[in-house]
Design a protein around this motif. Structure first.
Motif, PDB file in Angstrom:
ATOM      1  N   THR A 177     -51.838 -42.476 -99.530  1.00 67.60           N
ATOM      2  CA  THR A 177     -50.769 -42.005 -98.467  1.00 67.60           C
ATOM      3  C   THR A 177     -49.120 -41.579 -98.867  1.00 67.60           C
ATOM      4  O   THR A 177     -48.877 -40.466 -97.566  1.00 67.60           O
ATOM      5  CB  THR A 177     -49.915 -43.527 -97.950  1.00 67.60           C
ATOM      6  N   PHE A 178     -48.836 -41.064 -99.723  1.00 66.78           N
ATOM      7  CA  PHE A 178     -48.243 -40.897-100.328  1.00 66.78           C
ATOM      8  C   PHE A 178     -47.631 -39.263-100.356  1.00 66.78           C
ATOM      9  O   PHE A 178     -47.111 -37.808 -99.851  1.00 66.78           O
ATOM     10  CB  PHE A 178     -47.723 -41.217-101.588  1.00 66.78           C
TER      11      PHE A 178
ATOM     12  N   TRP B  39     -50.446 -37.524 -98.863  1.00 65.87           N
ATOM     13  CA  TRP B  39     -51.038 -36.970 -97.390  1.00 65.87           C
ATOM     14  C   TRP B  39     -49.566 -36.902 -96.932  1.00 65.87           C
ATOM     15  O   TRP B  39     -49.643 -35.965 -96.058  1.00 65.87           O
ATOM     16  CB  TRP B  39     -51.720 -37.785 -96.776  1.00 65.87           C
ATOM     17  N   GLY B  40     -48.706 -38.158 -96.698  1.00 63.66           N
ATOM     18  CA  GLY B  40     -47.146 -37.328 -96.651  1.00 63.66           C
ATOM     19  C   GLY B  40     -46.903 -35.757 -97.219  1.00 63.66           C
ATOM     20  O   GLY B  40     -46.252 -35.383 -96.121  1.00 63.66           O
ATOM     21  N   LEU B  41     -46.688 -36.270 -97.644  1.00 66.29           N
ATOM     22  CA  LEU B  41     -45.730 -35.229 -98.788  1.00 66.29           C
ATOM     23  C   LEU B  41     -46.746 -33.396 -97.947  1.00 66.29           C
ATOM     24  O   LEU B  41     -45.513 -32.806 -97.810  1.00 66.29           O
ATOM     25  CB  LEU B  41     -46.354 -35.116-100.082  1.00 66.29           C
ATOM     26  N   ALA B  42     -48.336 -33.918 -97.346  1.00 65.33           N
ATOM     27  CA  ALA B  42     -48.726 -32.361 -97.919  1.00 65.33           C
ATOM     28  C   ALA B  42     -48.610 -32.300 -95.751  1.00 65.33           C
ATOM     29  O   ALA B  42     -48.155 -30.962 -95.780  1.00 65.33           O
ATOM     30  CB  ALA B  42     -50.472 -33.220 -97.913  1.00 65.33           C
TER      31      ALA B  42
ATOM     32  N   ALA C  31     -45.373 -46.427 -98.758  1.00 61.06           N
ATOM     33  CA  ALA C  31     -45.497 -45.657 -99.230  1.00 61.06           C
ATOM     34  C   ALA C  31     -44.656 -44.510 -98.268  1.00 61.06           C
ATOM     35  O   ALA C  31     -44.620 -43.781 -98.840  1.00 61.06           O
ATOM     36  CB  ALA C  31     -46.736 -45.082 -99.693  1.00 61.06           C
ATOM     37  N   PHE C  32     -44.378 -44.595 -96.899  1.00 61.78           N
ATOM     38  CA  PHE C  32     -43.994 -43.899 -96.095  1.00 61.78           C
ATOM     39  C   PHE C  32     -42.291 -43.560 -96.496  1.00 61.78           C
ATOM     40  O   PHE C  32     -41.426 -42.968 -96.382  1.00 61.78           O
ATOM     41  CB  PHE C  32     -44.294 -43.608 -94.584  1.00 61.78           C
ATOM     42  N   ASP C  33     -41.847 -44.777 -96.250  1.00 62.14           N
ATOM     43  CA  ASP C  33     -40.106 -45.430 -97.085  1.00 62.14           C
ATOM     44  C   ASP C  33     -40.053 -44.352 -98.046  1.00 62.14           C
ATOM     45  O   ASP C  33     -38.963 -43.944 -98.180  1.00 62.14           O
ATOM     46  CB  ASP C  33     -40.182 -46.339 -97.086  1.00 62.14           C
ATOM     47  N   ASN C  34     -41.267 -44.306 -99.193  1.00 59.69           N
ATOM     48  CA  ASN C  34     -40.882 -44.147-100.621  1.00 59.69           C
ATOM     49  C   ASN C  34     -40.611 -42.437-101.088  1.00 59.69           C
ATOM     50  O   ASN C  34     -39.749 -42.198-100.987  1.00 59.69           O
ATOM     51  CB  ASN C  34     -41.249 -44.831-101.862  1.00 59.69           C
TER      52      ASN C  34
ATOM     53  N   LYS D 156     -48.225 -37.754-106.321  1.00 62.54           N
ATOM     54  CA  LYS D 156     -48.804 -38.808-107.791  1.00 62.54           C
ATOM     55  C   LYS D 156     -49.775 -38.186-108.365  1.00 62.54           C
ATOM     56  O   LYS D 156     -50.882 -37.926-107.634  1.00 62.54           O
ATOM     57  CB  LYS D 156     -48.513 -39.777-106.819  1.00 62.54           C
ATOM     58  N   LYS D 157     -50.381 -39.017-109.549  1.00 64.57           N
ATOM     59  CA  LYS D 157     -51.262 -38.422-109.620  1.00 64.57           C
ATOM     60  C   LYS D 157     -52.038 -39.858-110.462  1.00 64.57           C
ATOM     61  O   LYS D 157     -50.633 -41.105-110.585  1.00 64.57           O
ATOM     62  CB  LYS D 157     -51.459 -38.209-111.691  1.00 64.57           C
ATOM     63  N   LYS D 158     -52.977 -40.723-110.463  1.00 66.07           N
ATOM     64  CA  LYS D 158     -53.457 -41.164-111.741  1.00 66.07           C
ATOM     65  C   LYS D 158     -53.028 -41.695-112.261  1.00 66.07           C
ATOM     66  O   LYS D 158     -53.225 -40.795-113.581  1.00 66.07           O
ATOM     67  CB  LYS D 158     -55.261 -41.097-110.791  1.00 66.07           C
TER      68      LYS D 158
END
Length: 359
Positions: free
Chosen positions: A29-30, A32-35, A80-83, A102-104
């Motif tokens: 989610t993070f 996707w939101g950043l992209a 995740a969007f709040d972060n 973020k990375k795994k």
């Protein structure tokens, strides 16, 4: 005051897999939101977390069936969007860098709540929304909280939450103390107490090199490489925990026995620019020391005073007050030729710092 508690979880294999799924959903989610944020910004639009969250819930979630898998809390995506929004706020305020993908296995974490209802925590078991009961290695205080954050360090999972705690100030043994931090001696107090630097990183450096060499020789994508990676991560975590344990003991001693604490406002980032001392300075944890003192002073009822960054505590004579023009790192004894006074360099600086409280 509001304090956070963090402790290790005792999980079985099924629960570890479930935690990894939640962390993966938060990471997806993070990212996707950043992209999407980058694409909208390049198109000349002004994105925000509310717009991205609404589009994700209406168009992306229905297409990704795996997101609605049984046992996975859907609140993960909202936090995740709040972060992401908080990361951009810090970037626009020039308090942090531009958010990165973020990375795994690197800083895996997620946050959940009970849909606005308070979560009861206490004892050695915690009931998490949709996940169920999980055990902890130590007993937790019986409190209520609004949300829980679960994170992974190496191959271990930790739970963290904030709660209101009351603490009655106790009488202190000393009124004022000046603290001079250093590399050779971790802490020198104006009362004459010195705390040596344990140098955890230097002591464990040989094993770190061996584990890093073993990791580099493993085939990429293999199970043996994953095992070697976990070994290296656990050893890094062990060093960090040893350093934190030392700093917690030092800060507890300071706050429980001294009413007023005076510390230096060091430019740690500038000190780290010196490649000869960067490793030793990082091993001391100066920033973590100041962070712990800040909240523990409020907890124990202390007064924390930070000296001016340009205050010459090491160059000033604690006996007559005259100031030296030059003082090198090799000069461990402070000698004043005006009043024929000599004293240990760090103790002289600590005494000068303690006098700032009276000023």
């Amino acid at each position: 005051m509001l304090l956070s508690i963090k402790t290790k979880l005792k999980l079985n294999k099924r629960q570890k897999v479930l935690m990894a799924k939640h962390a993966g959903l938060a990471r997806y989610t993070f990212n996707w939101g950043l992209a999407a944020w980058d694409d909208l910004y390049k198109a000349g639009l002004k994105p925000n977390k509310y717009l991205l969250k609404k589009f994700f819930n209406n168009h992306v979630k229905p297409e990704c069936v795996w997101i609605k898998e049984k046992g996975v809390c859907q609140k993960v995506t909202q936090y995740a969007f709040d972060n992401l929004g908080h990361a951009f706020d810090r970037y626009f305020q020039k308090l942090g860098e531009y958010p990165k993908f973020k990375k795994k296995f690197k800083d895996d974490s997620f946050t959940i709540d009970a849909g606005g209802k308070p979560l009861a925590v206490g004892g050695t078991s915690v009931k998490l929304p949709t996940i169920g009961w999980v055990k902890t290695y130590e007993g937790l205080p019986h409190v209520t909280t609004s949300k829980l954050t679960i994170s992974r360090t190496a191959d271990d999972w930790f739970i963290a939450f904030a709660s209101l705690q009351e603490h009655i100030p106790e009488p202190k043994k000393y009124e004022v103390v000046g603290c001079d931090v250093g590399v050779k001696t971790l802490l020198t107090l104006s009362t004459g107490v010195t705390i040596p630097n344990p140098k955890h990183y230097r002591k464990e450096l040989a094993k770190l090199k061996l584990l890093s060499k073993q990791l580099a020789r493993k085939k990429k994508g293999s199970k043996n490489r994953f095992k070697a990676r976990m070994k290296l991560a656990k050893h890094h975590a062990r060093i960090a925990n040893l350093r934190k344990d030392t700093l917690h003991k030092v800060t507890n001693y300071l706050c429980k026995n001294h009413a007023m604490i005076v510390i230096e406002d060091l430019n740690v980032k500038g000190m780290m620019a010196n490649h000869k001392l960067a490793s030793a300075i990082a091993d001391c944890g100066f920033h973590e020391f100041k962070r712990q003192l800040t909240y523990k002073s409020e907890k124990f009822g202390n007064q924390l005073i930070r000296s001016d960054r340009w205050f010459a505590s090491s160059k000033t004579c604690s006996n007559c007050g005259c100031k030296k023009e030059k003082l090198t790192l090799s000069d461990r004894i402070f000698e004043c030729f005006d009043c024929n006074f000599s004293l240990d360099r760090d103790l002289n600086a600590a005494i000068n710092l303690s006098r700032l409280a009276k000023a």
